[in-house]
Design a protein around this motif. Structure first.
Motif, PDB file in Angstrom:
ATOM      1  N   ALA A 149       0.832  -1.202   0.000  1.00 12.16           N
ATOM      2  CA  ALA A 149       0.000   0.000   0.000  1.00 12.16           C
ATOM      3  C   ALA A 149       0.867   1.252   0.000  1.00 12.16           C
ATOM      4  O   ALA A 149       0.607   2.206  -0.745  1.00 12.16           O
ATOM      5  CB  ALA A 149      -0.936  -0.004   1.198  1.00 12.16           C
ATOM      6  N   GLN A 150       1.903   1.267   0.833  1.00  8.57           N
ATOM      7  CA  GLN A 150       2.801   2.417   0.896  1.00  8.57           C
ATOM      8  C   GLN A 150       3.570   2.585  -0.408  1.00  8.57           C
ATOM      9  O   GLN A 150       3.754   3.707  -0.901  1.00  8.57           O
ATOM     10  CB  GLN A 150       3.782   2.251   2.059  1.00  8.57           C
ATOM     11  N   THR A 151       3.985   1.461  -0.993  1.00  9.42           N
ATOM     12  CA  THR A 151       4.714   1.519  -2.263  1.00  9.42           C
ATOM     13  C   THR A 151       3.851   2.136  -3.358  1.00  9.42           C
ATOM     14  O   THR A 151       4.308   2.990  -4.131  1.00  9.42           O
ATOM     15  CB  THR A 151       5.161   0.114  -2.692  1.00  9.42           C
ATOM     16  N   LEU A 152       2.606   1.708  -3.436  1.00  9.44           N
ATOM     17  CA  LEU A 152       1.685   2.248  -4.433  1.00  9.44           C
ATOM     18  C   LEU A 152       1.443   3.740  -4.206  1.00  9.44           C
ATOM     19  O   LEU A 152       1.361   4.531  -5.155  1.00  9.44           O
ATOM     20  CB  LEU A 152       0.358   1.495  -4.393  1.00  9.44           C
ATOM     21  N   LEU A 153       1.337   4.108  -2.951  1.00  9.17           N
ATOM     22  CA  LEU A 153       1.080   5.501  -2.612  1.00  9.17           C
ATOM     23  C   LEU A 153       2.227   6.396  -3.049  1.00  9.17           C
ATOM     24  O   LEU A 153       2.021   7.549  -3.452  1.00  9.17           O
ATOM     25  CB  LEU A 153       0.859   5.624  -1.101  1.00  9.17           C
ATOM     26  N   ASP A 154       3.442   5.872  -2.983  1.00  9.65           N
ATOM     27  CA  ASP A 154       4.624   6.668  -3.299  1.00  9.65           C
ATOM     28  C   ASP A 154       4.927   6.736  -4.795  1.00  9.65           C
ATOM     29  O   ASP A 154       5.788   7.517  -5.212  1.00  9.65           O
ATOM     30  CB  ASP A 154       5.849   6.091  -2.569  1.00  9.65           C
ATOM     31  N   ARG A 155       4.248   5.918  -5.592  1.00  8.00           N
ATOM     32  CA  ARG A 155       4.506   5.894  -7.028  1.00  8.00           C
ATOM     33  C   ARG A 155       3.669   6.951  -7.746  1.00  8.00           C
ATOM     34  O   ARG A 155       2.691   7.466  -7.224  1.00  8.00           O
ATOM     35  CB  ARG A 155       4.173   4.519  -7.606  1.00  8.00           C
ATOM     36  N   SER A 156       4.062   7.234  -8.981  1.00 10.34           N
ATOM     37  CA  SER A 156       3.252   8.054  -9.872  1.00 10.34           C
ATOM     38  C   SER A 156       3.115   7.314 -11.189  1.00 10.34           C
ATOM     39  O   SER A 156       3.864   6.360 -11.463  1.00 10.34           O
ATOM     40  CB  SER A 156       3.907   9.421 -10.116  1.00 10.34           C
ATOM     41  N   ALA A 157       2.180   7.740 -12.023  1.00 13.19           N
ATOM     42  CA  ALA A 157       2.022   7.094 -13.322  1.00 13.19           C
ATOM     43  C   ALA A 157       3.293   7.221 -14.153  1.00 13.19           C
ATOM     44  O   ALA A 157       3.654   6.321 -14.915  1.00 13.19           O
ATOM     45  CB  ALA A 157       0.838   7.711 -14.061  1.00 13.19           C
ATOM     46  N   ALA A 158       4.012   8.342 -13.992  1.00 15.09           N
ATOM     47  CA  ALA A 158       5.220   8.577 -14.778  1.00 15.09           C
ATOM     48  C   ALA A 158       6.367   7.656 -14.376  1.00 15.09           C
ATOM     49  O   ALA A 158       7.225   7.323 -15.201  1.00 15.09           O
ATOM     50  CB  ALA A 158       5.651  10.037 -14.640  1.00 15.09           C
ATOM     51  N   THR A 159       6.413   7.235 -13.107  1.00 17.11           N
ATOM     52  CA  THR A 159       7.515   6.391 -12.632  1.00 17.11           C
ATOM     53  C   THR A 159       7.132   4.915 -12.566  1.00 17.11           C
ATOM     54  O   THR A 159       7.909   4.100 -12.087  1.00 17.11           O
ATOM     55  CB  THR A 159       7.984   6.846 -11.244  1.00 17.11           C
ATOM     56  N   TRP A 160       5.954   4.598 -13.051  1.00 17.49           N
ATOM     57  CA  TRP A 160       5.452   3.227 -12.966  1.00 17.49           C
ATOM     58  C   TRP A 160       6.132   2.340 -13.995  1.00 17.49           C
ATOM     59  O   TRP A 160       6.250   2.708 -15.162  1.00 17.49           O
ATOM     60  CB  TRP A 160       3.948   3.222 -13.212  1.00 17.49           C
ATOM     61  N   ASP A 161       6.553   1.168 -13.586  1.00 15.85           N
ATOM     62  CA  ASP A 161       7.143   0.180 -14.490  1.00 15.85           C
ATOM     63  C   ASP A 161       6.164  -0.977 -14.639  1.00 15.85           C
ATOM     64  O   ASP A 161       5.995  -1.784 -13.726  1.00 15.85           O
ATOM     65  CB  ASP A 161       8.479  -0.320 -13.939  1.00 15.85           C
ATOM     66  N   VAL A 162       5.486  -1.038 -15.784  1.00 13.08           N
ATOM     67  CA  VAL A 162       4.453  -2.057 -15.972  1.00 13.08           C
ATOM     68  C   VAL A 162       5.042  -3.465 -15.995  1.00 13.08           C
ATOM     69  O   VAL A 162       4.333  -4.437 -15.725  1.00 13.08           O
ATOM     70  CB  VAL A 162       3.642  -1.793 -17.267  1.00 13.08           C
ATOM     71  N   ARG A 163       6.325  -3.591 -16.286  1.00 13.17           N
ATOM     72  CA  ARG A 163       6.938  -4.917 -16.364  1.00 13.17           C
ATOM     73  C   ARG A 163       7.161  -5.517 -14.981  1.00 13.17           C
ATOM     74  O   ARG A 163       7.091  -6.736 -14.798  1.00 13.17           O
ATOM     75  CB  ARG A 163       8.254  -4.841 -17.138  1.00 13.17           C
ATOM     76  N   THR A 164       7.455  -4.675 -14.002  1.00 11.72           N
ATOM     77  CA  THR A 164       7.735  -5.180 -12.657  1.00 11.72           C
ATOM     78  C   THR A 164       6.577  -4.962 -11.689  1.00 11.72           C
ATOM     79  O   THR A 164       6.463  -5.682 -10.696  1.00 11.72           O
ATOM     80  CB  THR A 164       8.991  -4.509 -12.081  1.00 11.72           C
ATOM     81  N   MET A 165       5.711  -3.985 -11.971  1.00 10.83           N
ATOM     82  CA  MET A 165       4.642  -3.623 -11.034  1.00 10.83           C
ATOM     83  C   MET A 165       3.256  -3.999 -11.531  1.00 10.83           C
ATOM     84  O   MET A 165       2.269  -3.824 -10.816  1.00 10.83           O
ATOM     85  CB  MET A 165       4.689  -2.129 -10.731  1.00 10.83           C
ATOM     86  N   GLY A 166       3.165  -4.485 -12.761  1.00  7.66           N
ATOM     87  CA  GLY A 166       1.859  -4.799 -13.294  1.00  7.66           C
ATOM     88  C   GLY A 166       1.190  -3.564 -13.873  1.00  7.66           C
ATOM     89  O   GLY A 166       1.841  -2.535 -14.097  1.00  7.66           O
ATOM     90  N   PRO A 167      -0.105  -3.648 -14.153  1.00  7.44           N
ATOM     91  CA  PRO A 167      -0.797  -2.536 -14.806  1.00  7.44           C
ATOM     92  C   PRO A 167      -0.639  -1.212 -14.057  1.00  7.44           C
ATOM     93  O   PRO A 167      -0.747  -1.150 -12.842  1.00  7.44           O
ATOM     94  CB  PRO A 167      -2.266  -2.997 -14.807  1.00  7.44           C
ATOM     95  N   ARG A 168      -0.394  -0.158 -14.819  1.00  7.49           N
ATOM     96  CA  ARG A 168      -0.215   1.187 -14.272  1.00  7.49           C
ATOM     97  C   ARG A 168      -1.525   1.694 -13.652  1.00  7.49           C
ATOM     98  O   ARG A 168      -2.611   1.383 -14.132  1.00  7.49           O
ATOM     99  CB  ARG A 168       0.216   2.125 -15.405  1.00  7.49           C
ATOM    100  N   ARG A 169      -1.380   2.475 -12.594  1.00  6.84           N
ATOM    101  CA  ARG A 169      -2.552   3.070 -11.937  1.00  6.84           C
ATOM    102  C   ARG A 169      -2.362   4.577 -11.837  1.00  6.84           C
ATOM    103  O   ARG A 169      -1.241   5.062 -11.689  1.00  6.84           O
ATOM    104  CB  ARG A 169      -2.777   2.447 -10.563  1.00  6.84           C
ATOM    105  N   PHE A 170      -3.477   5.289 -11.909  1.00  7.35           N
ATOM    106  CA  PHE A 170      -3.457   6.735 -12.034  1.00  7.35           C
ATOM    107  C   PHE A 170      -4.264   7.403 -10.914  1.00  7.35           C
ATOM    108  O   PHE A 170      -5.138   6.782 -10.295  1.00  7.35           O
ATOM    109  CB  PHE A 170      -4.103   7.159 -13.361  1.00  7.35           C
TER     110      PHE A 170
END
Length: 256
Positions: A149-170
């Motif tokens: 949950a914390q990891t997702l909160l700290d990410r942004s769509a621009a820094t998302w890696d779909v290969r390692t994190m799965g589908p991007r969220r906005f």
């Protein structure tokens, strides 16, 4: 729970066609439209619909669904994606593009949206549905996975890696920034599935009236700014400004 989700998504399609055409019959591109559940329903309303999807199996199902519906004008199915879109459809040829569940998977969301803009007529509209990041944070926290949950909160769509994190969220601000950067003006923004993905299916499927009550609640909350940011899906309907020439896609190539 499935029927509630599917009807909420169909309502998103209806909203998009209403805003784009105000009752007119439209040329509609359903990008990543899969087996054509929405596309066939649109065609039954008289719209001229094309589905572009990378899956030959999905397109085969679309063909069967279209044939079984006995449409006067069958849905056109084309194998392709955002990277080669102009190889399959003409520029400036659609009044509305449905881009539902696509930007989560592409390498470059801006390039994918630029491709969408090229196939829209001036003043045409896009209905964009993406996965909401805040909803994923809530879901992981409720499951006890606080680190994710914390990891997702700290990410942004621009820094998302779909290969390692799965589908991007906005979040909604990221969607609006993408659209604004390509000359779109947002005409409506809705939340989709505020609670539908959180409520156990056993409750909805067994309690009399629960399914209808959940759907009614979702319809109320979808336009509430207090709740829409927590939705599993975020819908933005945006119009391509008349003064903007159809841009060409740039950056990395994007695939569905």
């Amino acid at each position: 729970m499935g029927p509630v989700r599917s009807e909420l998504m169909w309502q998103a399609v209806v909203d998009a066609t209403d805003l784009a055409g105000a009752g007119a019959l439209l040329d509609v591109l359903d990008l990543g439209g899969g087996t054509g559940g929405d596309a066939v329903r649109l065609a039954q309303l008289g719209h001229r619909v094309t589905v572009v999807d990378p899956s030959p199996d999905a397109l085969a199902s679309l063909h069967r669904r279209s044939a079984e519906a006995g449409l006067a004008r069958p849905v056109t199915g084309v194998q392709g994606d955002t990277a080669d879109l102009l190889d399959h459809v003409q520029a400036a040829s659609f009044d509305l593009v449905l881009c539902h569940g696509v930007l989560e998977h592409v390498d470059d969301p801006a390039a994918a949206l630029a491709a969408v803009a090229t196939v829209l007529r001036p003043g045409g509209s896009v209905s964009l549905v993406v996965a909401g990041r805040n909803a994923a944070v809530v879901a992981r926290a409720l499951a006890g996975d606080f680190v994710t949950a914390q990891t997702l909160l700290d990410r942004s769509a621009a820094t998302w890696d779909v290969r390692t994190m799965g589908p991007r969220r906005f979040v909604q601000a990221e969607v609006e920034a993408l659209l604004d950067g390509l000359g779109f003006s947002v005409t409506a923004a809705h939340g989709l599935r505020v609670f539908a993905d959180l409520v156990p299916s056993a409750i909805v499927d067994t309690e009399p009236g629960s399914r209808d009550a959940l759907y009614a609640l979702e319809q109320v909350l979808r336009t509430s700014s207090d709740f829409s940011g927590l939705s599993a899906g975020l819908q933005s309907i945006a119009r391509l400004d008349l003064s903007v020439a159809s841009p060409t896609s740039g950056g990395e190539s994007a695939t569905l």
